[in-house]
Enzyme design. Structure first.
Site, mmCIF file in Angstrom:
data_model
loop_
_atom_site.group_PDB
_atom_site.id
_atom_site.type_symbol
_atom_site.label_atom_id
_atom_site.label_comp_id
_atom_site.label_asym_id
_atom_site.label_seq_id
_atom_site.Cartn_x
_atom_site.Cartn_y
_atom_site.Cartn_z
ATOM 1 N N ASP A 227 40.905 37.200 43.744
ATOM 2 C CA ASP A 227 40.386 37.773 44.992
ATOM 3 C C ASP A 227 40.041 36.660 45.983
ATOM 4 O OD1 ASP A 227 38.727 39.559 46.813
ATOM 5 O OD2 ASP A 227 39.155 40.976 45.210
ATOM 6 N N HIS B 256 34.414 39.984 49.851
ATOM 7 C CA HIS B 256 35.174 40.952 49.053
ATOM 8 C C HIS B 256 35.182 40.581 47.569
ATOM 9 C CE1 HIS B 256 38.891 43.006 47.660
ATOM 10 N NE2 HIS B 256 38.608 43.889 48.588
ATOM 11 N N SER C 131 39.706 49.036 46.297
ATOM 12 C CA SER C 131 39.248 47.721 45.817
ATOM 13 C C SER C 131 37.971 47.829 45.003
ATOM 14 C CB SER C 131 38.949 46.791 46.994
ATOM 15 O OG SER C 131 40.118 46.319 47.558
#
Ligand SMILES: *[C@@H]1O[C@H](CO)[C@@H](O)[C@H](O)[C@H]1NC(C)=O
Ligand SMILES: *[C@@H]1O[C@H](CO)[C@@H](O)[C@H](O)[C@H]1NC(C)=O
Ligand SMILES: *[C@@H]1O[C@H](CO)[C@@H](O)[C@H](O)[C@H]1NC(C)=O
Ligand SMILES: *[C@@H]1O[C@H](CO)[C@@H](O)[C@H](O)[C@H]1NC(C)=O
Ligand SMILES: *[C@@H]1O[C@H](CO)[C@@H](O)[C@H](O)[C@H]1NC(C)=O
Ligand SMILES: *[C@@H]1O[C@H](CO)[C@@H](O)[C@H](O)[C@H]1NC(C)=O
Ligand SMILES: *[C@@H]1O[C@H](CO)[C@@H](O)[C@H](O)[C@H]1NC(C)=O
Ligand SMILES: *[C@@H]1O[C@H](CO)[C@@H](O)[C@H](O)[C@H]1NC(C)=O
Length: 765
Positions: free
Chosen positions: A148, A219, A544
């Site tokens: 990620d 994220h 996600s």
């Protein structure tokens, strides 16, 4: 349109776009090259030297060409774990020369990567008293690799309180870099590495903002803490969702591989996956999507096959392109593809009218605004909240009613204009569910439904001086205004574009307004247009956020059943998933239709039941090889996925998979088709068991299953059955769901597989 795209920005799924990297010079660009390592001459000490020597020859072959003054082909990465090959900056001529090298399989241009809990464990019934948590010791010692945007290592979610010593099998490192020293890892965060050589080659003029594994976007931090964050008390999102944060597998380890630099490229992503496999991760959690359709050109498909060959279970987010059908682009048969649903939690503000009537509205306004007994302003004929001029005429210190069901009235515009007025708060009428998927609520107010709005308008019209009070920061749990889970609109739907023969998505998990760790300096919620708030924990929505729930549960299952294969773990989650919501009705979509397996796969994951599934559909690597061999790819394409070890002597599209899909094409229209499946189930329950089948037959379809009873005399015994589906290829009934359920007699195991009869790709151009 604008609203949808604005919301999409907040959904935050990382996506690899295969819009090929715009060329940095007319001739040279990055290519990912797949090689057959069995062709490597014995003389070479390692694959690295072999690849370098091949590149030297490619260069010399082109000496007579116009490339004469160009630099040497630049090797970026060599890959040796998830697949064999390298990435390299080459000219077209050099690439052509390279293609003649012994062992060359295929090459494609590098592609661009761009950015696409305090409660969800409870909603999933994980508890300390019984079931999967205690049975797995909370995921002790299982290693989850997160591919990620890196990690914010100081987050309390990554402290290692209560963690035991790192297992000696771990080979990964804690790579030092900008604002990241190698002592930032610990017994929770056991590895951190970053990959940006491909990004630098593609975008030499773009600066690398944070040249280390440190997360600049938030994220990666969010995703990692959902999967395996440690316990952190007293967490909330500005008063909403208060409680103790923890990941799904709070005792699992985390290793992060940063491949996203705001955007990023496939070659770096491949390098991250390759390294994770070499380091010894058990589970890969990849909330990324790839645009490339063909499984033999899609880096995630190729790398995840290699990971799966090494016994690593790989989980991907389905993508955030719903609700249209065929929006799951990379439908990788050897990975778990996860859809996103809601949890039974609402963020609320209570609206109390002057007559004492109360209405519970939706809000995430991030503060305790004082809105007490203020006058209500209401103009039924227009929508003043959509116009700065009309809003300027509204009286000071009032509560205004904004009717978003009027044409061309959008939440985002309303929230932009309101702070420019002298109004104190807003009552917003809307039935747009996407508002409830975003945490963005920069102006004090509540959203109510058109039905609830009637009570407000009755009160206002029958009263000379209507007033109201709004209380913020309320969190409602359980069977609130709507059953849960609901499949989120944004969650991508099947059938999968790259391969239609396996039903995708596989399963649904929580992925709407999930509270998890965050990078505190990325300004997230705002108040008005200029106040940017900082938070260590934030709410995000997207597939996600759903994928790491499944990665965490897979880690728990791996800890509880160390001998189970990735296929068995996947099967256990899928056959015990729940197609019903918490009101006992079929799971619905945001738009209130009943969801189909093309949206939710097998249904909502149920971790405690997955611990003890009764039967599993197992599949070996050879079974996956047989599947790839059935796909009619060229020899080189097949070998790009399978590498040299493959044996295509027994191609078969009938993978022993825990779901069924059959598609029909335009050419079949009007005909009656027959499809046969063969399945083998393994008894993982304790001792003897007898199962009887229950069928839910899709409309205008007939099914036959043989035998209808499966008798197991002991644990690990296998039994097979065959299923025949006869259906008319009829475009009028495009999507026909059904199911096969094996029900244990005198026991409590039920083993369910969804069935989908579906119109295929050529109906949709
Ligand atoms: C396929 O691989 C062989 C060697 O394994 C190579 O000679 C050939 O050029 C490749 N074909 C294509 C179309 O790339
Ligand atoms: C890492 O940073 C800490 C705190 O600043 C320091 O004590 C330690 O020596 C550093 N370690 C390395 C390997 O640079
Ligand atoms: C509603 O707004 C329109 C347009 O500005 C205006 O003409 C009308 O008088 C307003 N009605 C009320 C009740 O304020
Ligand atoms: C909101 O606007 C719609 C469409 O114009 C209208 O039908 C509805 O009555 C309005 N609601 C209220 C409470 O004014
Ligand atoms: C592959 O080719 C065979 C023979 O032409 C055909 O029967 C089969 O349906 C094809 N499979 C796929 C996945 O296209
Ligand atoms: C391929 O597998 C089959 C059995 O599935 C076996 O008979 C054959 O020898 C294998 N071929 C190679 C080259 O390994
Ligand atoms: C099923 O088939 C029958 C007869 O062929 C038809 O009348 C009916 O409408 C079909 N059902 C659906 C749901 O299309
Ligand atoms: C299944 O049944 C056994 C005994 O009948 C019971 O102990 C167990 O809790 C049940 N499991 C579930 C998931 O209901």
């Amino acid at each position: 349109m604008e609203l949808r795209s604005a919301i999409a920005l907040i959904l935050f799924s990382l996506f690899i776009f295969a819009n090929h990297v715009h060329r940095t010079s007319a001739e040279r660009s990055t290519y990912i090259v797949h090689m057959d390592k069995s062709s490597m001459p014995k003389a070479f000490y390692s694959h690295h030297y072999w690849y370098s020597s091949i590149l030297k020859s490619a260069k010399s072959v082109t000496q007579t060409s116009p490339d004469i003054d160009k630099p040497e082909p630049k090797l970026i990465y060599t890959y040796d774990n998830a697949f064999h090959g390298f990435s390299v900056v080459l000219s077209k001529n050099e690439l052509e020369a390279l293609k003649k090298s012994p062992g060359f399989l295929s090459a494609y241009a590098d592609s661009v990567v761009t950015l696409d809990t305090t409660h969800s464990y409870k909603f999933l019934s994980l508890n300390t008293a019984s079931g999967l948590w205690p049975a797995s010791d909370y995921g002790k010692d299982v290693i989850i690799g997160v591919i990620d945007s890196g990690i914010w290592p100081e987050s309390p979610s990554f402290k290692d309180d209560g963690m035991t010593e790192i297992p000696s099998r771990w080979k990964g490192i804690c790579q030092a870099g900008q604002e990241f020293n190698s002592s930032l890892c610990n017994k929770k965060l056991i590895g951190a590495q970053y990959f940006n050589q491909g990004f630098r080659a593609a975008f030499p003029d773009d600066p690398i903002v944070m040249n280390s594994a440190r997360d600049e976007g938030g994220h990666g931090t969010h995703v990692a803490s959902i999967a395996a964050g440690n316990y952190v008390d007293g967490v909330s999102f500005f008063g909403y969702a208060p409680g103790t944060a923890r990941g799904v597998a709070p005792r699992a380890r985390l290793a992060v591989y940063k491949v996203s630099w705001g955007s990023g490229v496939a070659s770096d992503t491949l390098a991250g996956i390759d390294q994770a496999v070499a380091d010894g991760v058990d589970i890969l959690s990849i909330s990324l999507g790839a645009e490339e359709i063909n499984l033999y050109e899609n880096p995630l498909s190729i790398a995840s096959f290699g990971a799966r060959q090494k016994g690593v279970l790989v989980c991907f987010s389905a993508g955030n392109r719903g609700p249209s059908f065929r929006t799951i682009r990379t439908s990788i048969p050897w990975a778990i593809i996860v859809a996103s649903g809601t949890v039974d939690r609402w963020f609320a503000g209570t609206l109390t009218l002057g007559n004492g009537k109360t209405i519970t509205g939706w809000t995430t306004f991030p503060a305790r605004a004082t809105i007490r007994n203020l006058p209500i302003v209401y103009n039924e004929t227009i929508s003043p909240c959509n116009s700065p001029e009309l809003l300027a005429q509204a009286p000071d210190q009032s509560i205004i009613i904004c009717n978003l069901t009027m044409e061309n009235t959008y939440f985002d515009f309303t929230m932009y204009y309101l702070p420019q007025s002298n109004v104190r708060a807003a009552i917003i009428i809307s039935e747009d569910f996407s508002i409830q998927r975003s945490f963005s609520f920069p102006f004090p107010g509540v959203v109510i439904s058109p039905t609830e709005a009637r009570e407000v308008s009755d009160y206002v019209s029958n009263n000379d001086a209507p007033i109201a009070t709004i209380d913020f920061q309320q969190t409602i749990l359980g069977t609130g205004p709507r059953a849960a889970p609901v499949l989120a609109d944004f969650s991508s739907r099947g059938p999968g574009v790259s391969y239609e023969g396996i039903l995708k998505p596989d399963i649904m998990a929580p992925g709407v307004l999930i509270l998890a760790a965050y990078h505190p300096y990325t300004p997230r919620p705002t108040i008005g247009n200029n106040i940017f708030l900082s938070t260590d924990y934030t709410l995000l929505s997207g597939t996600s956020m759903a994928c790491p729930h499944i990665s965490g549960i897979a880690a728990l299952l791996k800890a509880a059943h160390p001998d189970w294969s990735p296929a068995a773990i996947q099967s256990a989650m899928m056959t015990t998933a729940n197609p019903l919501d918490n009101a006992g009705q079929p799971i619905r979509e945001d738009g209130n239709f009943v969801a189909t397996p093309l949206g939710i796969g097998s249904g909502q994951v149920d971790p405690n039941r997955a611990l003890d599934p009764g039967l599993v559909y197992d599949a070996s690597v050879q079974d996956l090889v047989n599947l790839v061999c059935s796909m009619n790819f060229t020899r080189n394409q097949t070998q790009t996925i399978l590498r040299s070890s493959y044996n295509c002597s027994n191609p078969s599209a009938d993978l022993n998979y825990p779901s069924f899909v059959t598609v029909f094409f335009r050419a079949d229209q009007g005909r009656t088709l027959t499809r046969r499946f063969q399945r083998t189930v393994t008894n993982v329950g304790d001792g003897a068991a007898t199962y009887r089948v229950k069928l839910e037959v899709p409309v205008n379809t007939t099914m036959r299953i043989r035998p209808e009873t499966l008798v197991f005399r002991k644990k690990y015994e296998k039994q097979s059955y065959s299923l025949m589906i006869r259906y008319k290829a009829d475009i009028e009934i495009q999507h026909r769901p059904g199911s096969v359920t094996w029900i244990e007699q005198n026991g409590n195991h039920t083993v369910r597989s969804p069935i989908m009869v579906s119109a295929g790709a050529d109906f949709f151009g």
